[in-house]
Enzyme design. Structure first.
Site, short mmCIF file in Angstrom:
data_model
loop_
_atom_site.label_atom_id
_atom_site.label_comp_id
_atom_site.label_asym_id
_atom_site.label_seq_id
_atom_site.Cartn_x
_atom_site.Cartn_y
_atom_site.Cartn_z
N TYR A 161 0.83 -1.21 0.00
CA TYR A 161 0.00 0.00 0.00
C TYR A 161 0.87 1.25 0.00
O TYR A 161 0.66 2.17 -0.79
CB TYR A 161 -0.91 -0.04 1.22
CG TYR A 161 -1.76 1.20 1.43
CD1 TYR A 161 -2.89 1.42 0.65
CD2 TYR A 161 -1.44 2.13 2.42
CE1 TYR A 161 -3.69 2.54 0.85
CE2 TYR A 161 -2.23 3.25 2.63
CZ TYR A 161 -3.35 3.45 1.84
OH TYR A 161 -4.14 4.56 2.04
N ALA A 163 3.99 1.59 -0.89
CA ALA A 163 4.74 1.71 -2.13
C ALA A 163 3.86 2.26 -3.24
O ALA A 163 4.31 3.09 -4.06
CB ALA A 163 5.31 0.35 -2.54
#
Length: 266
Positions: A161, A163
């Site tokens: 998430y 990233a």
């Protein structure tokens, strides 16, 4: 006294909100419509899109409801095309779709990473591309994407998430540079912990109190506070703002509390 719509410069403007469910999406429709903007309300669920459209009408503006898969390029392209056909222009677009599918980094699967990237990065990317194409033709426009405090800070079980949200920030900044001379602005909002319906269980809970203890302002955020920031970025009041990430997190992203037994303000 000057009317609010005159101050904001959005009376008669045309906007798209992608993801209009209860919480940040519906509140963004509310504040844009209240400021006089005509809003295309887009969601995967037809009843949610229709409810947002009705809200815009109740507030004295106009709305249009569109339903479809925001990870589908052809659908997102059609949203912009239908909006421009209906309103004659596109002044702002706001992408609010996102979901955190939790997993530790060690346990993360290919499916977990693909799913997080597809829902958190792909829809705002597609809407940014389609919106910019329309806005460049008219020489103006504002694109707003919702990222997350997880895009800059680490959180357990949120590697994929975070990233994706960090990638969204990078995409937004590149878009701001590439579209700047065309009169198109691109910015991001980075919410902290916001009491949307999905995490309403935190209200009054011990876990919620633990979050609040780490926030300088001492409370969780509200969807309306995110929506108001989107309103500012969508309006001419932010006419010289582009490529920025605006944190709406009560100061959580800048706080570092030393491990002392007691924290006192002086």
């Amino acid at each position: 006294m000057m009317a609010q719509t005159d101050v904001l410069g959005l009376d008669g403007a045309a906007a798209i909100v992608l993801g209009v469910g209860p919480g940040m999406g519906l509140e963004t429709v509310r504040v844009l419509a209240s400021a006089g903007a005509r809003v295309t309300c887009v969601d995967l669920q037809e009843d949610i899109a229709e409810s947002a459209k009705e809200l815009a009408a109740e507030l004295g503006s106009e709305g249009m409801a569109l339903t479809g898969d925001a990870t589908d390029r052809s659908f997102v392209d059609s949203v912009v095309e239908q909006s421009v056909s209906r309103w004659g222009r596109l002044d702002s677009s706001v992408s609010i779709i996102g979901r955190n599918q939790l997993a530790t980094l060690e346990e993360s699967t290919d499916e977990n990473w693909t799913s997080n990237w597809d829902i958190n990065l792909r829809p705002p990317l597609l809407l940014t591309q389609a919106s910019a194409k329309a806005m460049k033709k008219q020489g103006s426009g504002s694109i707003v994407v919702i990222t997350s405090i997880n895009g800059t800070l680490s959180s357990p079980r949120a590697a994929a998430y975070g990233a994706a949200k960090a990638g969204l920030v990078s995409m937004m900044r590149t878009a701001a540079v590439e579209f700047g001379r065309s009169g198109v602005r691109v910015n991001a909002i980075s919410p902290g912990v916001v009491l949307t319906p999905r995490i309403s269980f935190l209200a009054g809970s011990e876990e919620g109190a633990q979050f609040e203890a780490r926030i300088p302002m001492g409370r969780l955020g509200s969807p309306h506070e995110i929506a108001n920031t989107a309103l500012f970025l969508a309006s001419p009041m932010s006419s010289y703002v582009t490529g920025q990430v605006i944190g709406v997190d009560g100061g959580a992203s800048v706080a570092y509390q030393l491990p002392t037994p007691e924290w006192k303000q002086h």
